[in-house]
Design a protein around this motif. Structure first.
Motif, PDB file in Angstrom:
ATOM      1  N   GLY A 102       0.816  -1.197   0.000  1.00  0.00           N
ATOM      2  CA  GLY A 102       0.000   0.000   0.000  1.00  0.00           C
ATOM      3  C   GLY A 102       0.850   1.248   0.000  1.00  0.00           C
ATOM      4  O   GLY A 102       2.083   1.196  -0.027  1.00  0.00           O
ATOM      5  N   GLU A 122      -3.816   2.143   4.699  1.00  0.00           N
ATOM      6  CA  GLU A 122      -4.707   1.223   4.002  1.00  0.00           C
ATOM      7  C   GLU A 122      -5.082   0.044   4.890  1.00  0.00           C
ATOM      8  O   GLU A 122      -4.212  -0.578   5.521  1.00  0.00           O
ATOM      9  CB  GLU A 122      -4.062   0.730   2.707  1.00  0.00           C
ATOM     10  CG  GLU A 122      -3.832   1.852   1.699  1.00  0.00           C
ATOM     11  CD  GLU A 122      -3.508   1.307   0.312  1.00  0.00           C
ATOM     12  OE1 GLU A 122      -3.699   0.095   0.105  1.00  0.00           O
ATOM     13  OE2 GLU A 122      -3.076   2.093  -0.533  1.00  0.00           O
ATOM     14  N   THR A 125      -3.134  -3.515   5.776  1.00  0.00           N
ATOM     15  CA  THR A 125      -1.677  -3.330   5.777  1.00  0.00           C
ATOM     16  C   THR A 125      -1.244  -2.892   7.171  1.00  0.00           C
ATOM     17  O   THR A 125      -1.891  -2.069   7.801  1.00  0.00           O
ATOM     18  CB  THR A 125      -1.262  -2.271   4.740  1.00  0.00           C
ATOM     19  OG1 THR A 125      -1.635  -2.718   3.448  1.00  0.00           O
ATOM     20  CG2 THR A 125       0.237  -2.042   4.779  1.00  0.00           C
TER      21      THR A 125
END
Length: 704
Positions: A102, A122, A125
């Motif tokens: 991400g 994100e 993640t």
């Protein structure tokens, strides 16, 4: 303001501007922003109004704009403070990806309140947040960010600064002195060395709280007082007084008066606080010299070179000296290995002291050495033409290890035989090995009731029969295993396990030869305690508290004695077993006489001094009869009678004869066998206290 929406690849899908409306020509966006707020999900809420141009009236209409993310992003925030809660501003917080893929949000900086926040993380993640600021360290080096709503706080600690000055004895500044640092206690980085400036001053930062440092000034030919200082907090008075000191020198020659180069000349401080100059080496002419020795300090100089010994090992000095000379003798080196022979094989012994003494000749005697982890030792400086005795001494620290055993097995406290017990060495016999033969070894394992290994169990040994020495106790390792050597043939031993709040099955095991299955199983145990007090609420010390088993198996715990506070406690009572607790002390009646117990608790007794019996006193034979706290007595020599009351370990009351009567008070001794006190002898109108004491000789049954 400008708004835009992008796709996953960052391509703009639509865009618009806000707040640039021109009412004169009706151009630009008519939307005006009042406030922008960010939510925990990474989205924003925008509020404002819309301008509308009308010929009759100007109109404004309010609006609320909600900008939401696609659900894959979230925000994070936190605060950075010192340990006392004060905010730390200007701390940079960097972000990295720990797991997943991400976009990585850019770094942010804490505000004046120590707060920070960032968006664009994100979902799915895992990120790591790492703070950094010059002159600070952080208790949390980094924190894992993986969901919205949490606060990610850090605690910062600032480095401290130390400084001082180096001056001469006359107060003048001494420049260009190297100031070095090292740690004394604690773990932390060590700042680089600094030099004093033109005013002799120095300063250094980046010292860690909780670490004690040593600061030492250094310079060629420099002598300082003191030689060093220690500090563990900010300090601006780490000052030193420097002086050039005095010089010493000398020469090293061989027995035939030839110069000997390459001899290391070492120095040590014996008394005083002056610094110790570094070692030097003799030149091609055997000469050496060194500077910087402090007045008022006594030093020792020691020559050293491989393959040589010196007729004088060292010389001491406390002032300038140019005749610190030494005579070297070419010699030889000797070495060897010490091993132990066990039922599991032969192993090297570390920590055996090798001592040397002179048998014949005039050669110098080298200092003792210790065997290393391979059981090896080596020493040089033996004189050619001299014979020496080499004697291994197995100290308490000597020991060996075996494969699969995590600890070192000590030898010093076990039974062993050295073969040979000593050597004689000259230049023809320089390889000297020795073997230690032990008694037999016993081992086993301690486990809990669940079968799991039980570490920390003390295994103690005693003799059942025979005269062999008793090895020292050992402790079970992390796997519950124990092992000990040095048990002698012909002697039967007993091993007994012990650990707080545990009882073992069996209680002990006997053995008389090599045994590897001396295992024990531990069960839970409980403790009991209590107090013995007298009828006046004072504690009674020296009471014997004994325990007997009323039901179940196993031996009861050992007796205990009440302390000065009358209290007692004991461990090792087995769950499910019944016990009786009995309190006894000569000269006292204990209530109750016995207590039945089967669980942990506090079990108390009350005591009353027992005066019943016949006493041989300084006023003749006295017989006391006691009923509760009341005591009566007779002493036939004067047809006397006594009536008294017991309080604690004392009794007081009246004595009376045919024509006399008065008071008395006496105290019982700690062992209950004697008493001492006073009574009043009255003569007409006058009375005086007179000693009254006696020994118990016949006990009678008291009515309690």
């Amino acid at each position: 303001a400008w708004l835009a929406k992008t796709d996953d690849l960052g391509n703009t899908q639509w865009e618009m501007s806000i707040g640039d409306y021109n009412m004169l020509n009706n151009t630009g966006s008519p939307y005006v922003i009042n406030a922008v707020l960010q939510g925990q999900d990474g989205g924003y809420v925008v509020t404002g109004y819309k301008e509308v141009l009308n010929s009759k009236t100007d109109q404004r209409s309010k609006y609320l704009l909600i900008l939401k993310t696609d659900g894959r992003n979230f925000g994070a925030s936190g605060r950075i403070t010192t340990s006392d809660g004060s905010p730390v501003s200007g701390v940079k917080v960097d972000f990295t990806i720990e797991e997943g893929e991400g976009v990585v949000p850019i770094a942010v900086t804490t505000d004046s309140n120590g707060n920070w926040q960032q968006t664009g993380f994100e979902t799915g993640t895992k990120y790591s947040a790492t703070p950094q600021k010059t002159a600070y360290i952080f208790t949390e080096r980094n924190l894992l960010i993986q969901k919205s709503g949490d606060r990610y706080n850090f605690t910062a600690t600032s480095f401290f600064t130390a400084s001082g000055q180096v001056t001469g004895a006359d107060g003048s500044a001494v420049a260009n002195v190297t100031i070095r640092f090292k740690t004394l206690t604690g773990v932390g980085s060590v700042p680089e060395a600094v030099k004093t400036d033109a005013e002799g001053r120095w300063s250094q930062t980046d010292f860690l709280p909780g670490v004690t440092y040593v600061v030492t000034p250094e310079g060629k030919g420099l002598n300082v007082n003191p030689a060093y200082k220690t500090f563990s907090a900010a300090n601006t008075a780490l000052d030193f007084i420097a002086g050039t000191g005095y010089d010493v020198s000398g020469r090293v020659l061989t027995q035939d008066s030839q110069p000997l180069a390459g001899v290391t000349i070492n120095f040590a401080r014996l008394a005083g606080s002056g610094s110790t100059p570094s070692s030097v080496t003799t030149d091609a002419n055997g000469r050496w010299n060194q500077k910087g020795f402090a007045t008022g300090t006594t030093y020792r100089v020691v020559p050293q070179r491989q393959g040589y010994s010196f007729i004088e090992d060292s010389k001491d000095f406390s002032r300038a000296n140019t005749a610190l000379n030494f005579r070297a003798v070419s010699g030889f080196a000797a070495g060897g290995r010490i091993t132990v022979l066990t039922p599991r094989g032969e192993f090297p012994i570390k920590g055996v002291k090798i001592e040397f003494s002179s048998v014949s000749g005039t050669g110098n005697v080298p200092v003792s050495v210790m065997t290393d982890t391979n059981g090896q030792w080596q020493q040089d400086g033996f004189f050619n033409g001299s014979i020496y005795r080499v004697t291994p001494v197995v100290s308490a620290s000597a020991g060996y290890t075996m494969p699969g055993l995590a600890r070192t097995i000590g030898i010093g406290a076990t039974s062993y035989v050295l073969t040979p017990s000593y050597f004689e060495v000259d230049s023809r016999n320089i390889s000297l090995n020795c073997q230690v033969t032990l008694g037999y070894t016993a081992s086993g394992q301690a486990t809990g009731a669940d079968g799991q290994p039980l570490p920390g169990v003390a295994m103690t040994f005693s003799q059942v029969r025979g005269t062999g020495s008793i090895p020292q106790p050992v402790i079970t390792d992390s796997e519950g295993h124990w092992s000990q050597s040095g048990f002698q043939d012909g002697t039967e031993y007993r091993v007994t396990p012990g650990k707080d709040n545990s009882v073992f099955t069996p209680e002990n095991r006997a053995f008389s030869n090599i045994s590897s299955d001396l295992d024990f199983t531990a069960g839970s145990a409980y403790a009991v305690s209590g107090q013995v007090t007298m009828d006046n609420a004072q504690p009674l010390s020296g009471v014997s508290i004994t325990f007997t088993k009323s039901q179940g198996t196993g031996n009861p715990p050992a007796p205990v004695i009440t302390g000065a506070d009358g209290r007692f406690s004991q461990l090792g009572f087995t769950q499910g077993v019944g016990y009786q607790v009995r309190a006894e002390k000569r000269g006292y009646v204990l209530t109750p006489t016995v207590l039945n117990i089967n669980s942990s608790g506090s079990y108390n007794f009350s005591a009353r001094a027992d005066w019943s019996g016949t006493w041989n006193t300084n006023w003749g034979m006295v017989t006391f009869t006691q009923n509760g706290s009341q005591v009566t007595g007779t002493y036939p020599g004067w047809s006397g009678r006594i009536t008294a009351t017991v309080s604690g370990d004392g009794v007081s009351g009246r004595w009376s004869e045919s024509d006399f009567a008065s008071n008395f008070e006496v105290q019982l001794s700690a062992d209950g066998n004697t008493f001492a006190g006073d009574w009043i002898v009255t003569n007409g109108q006058r009375g005086s206290w007179t000693y009254f004491g006696g020994n118990r000789i016949v006990e009678i049954t008291s009515q309690h």
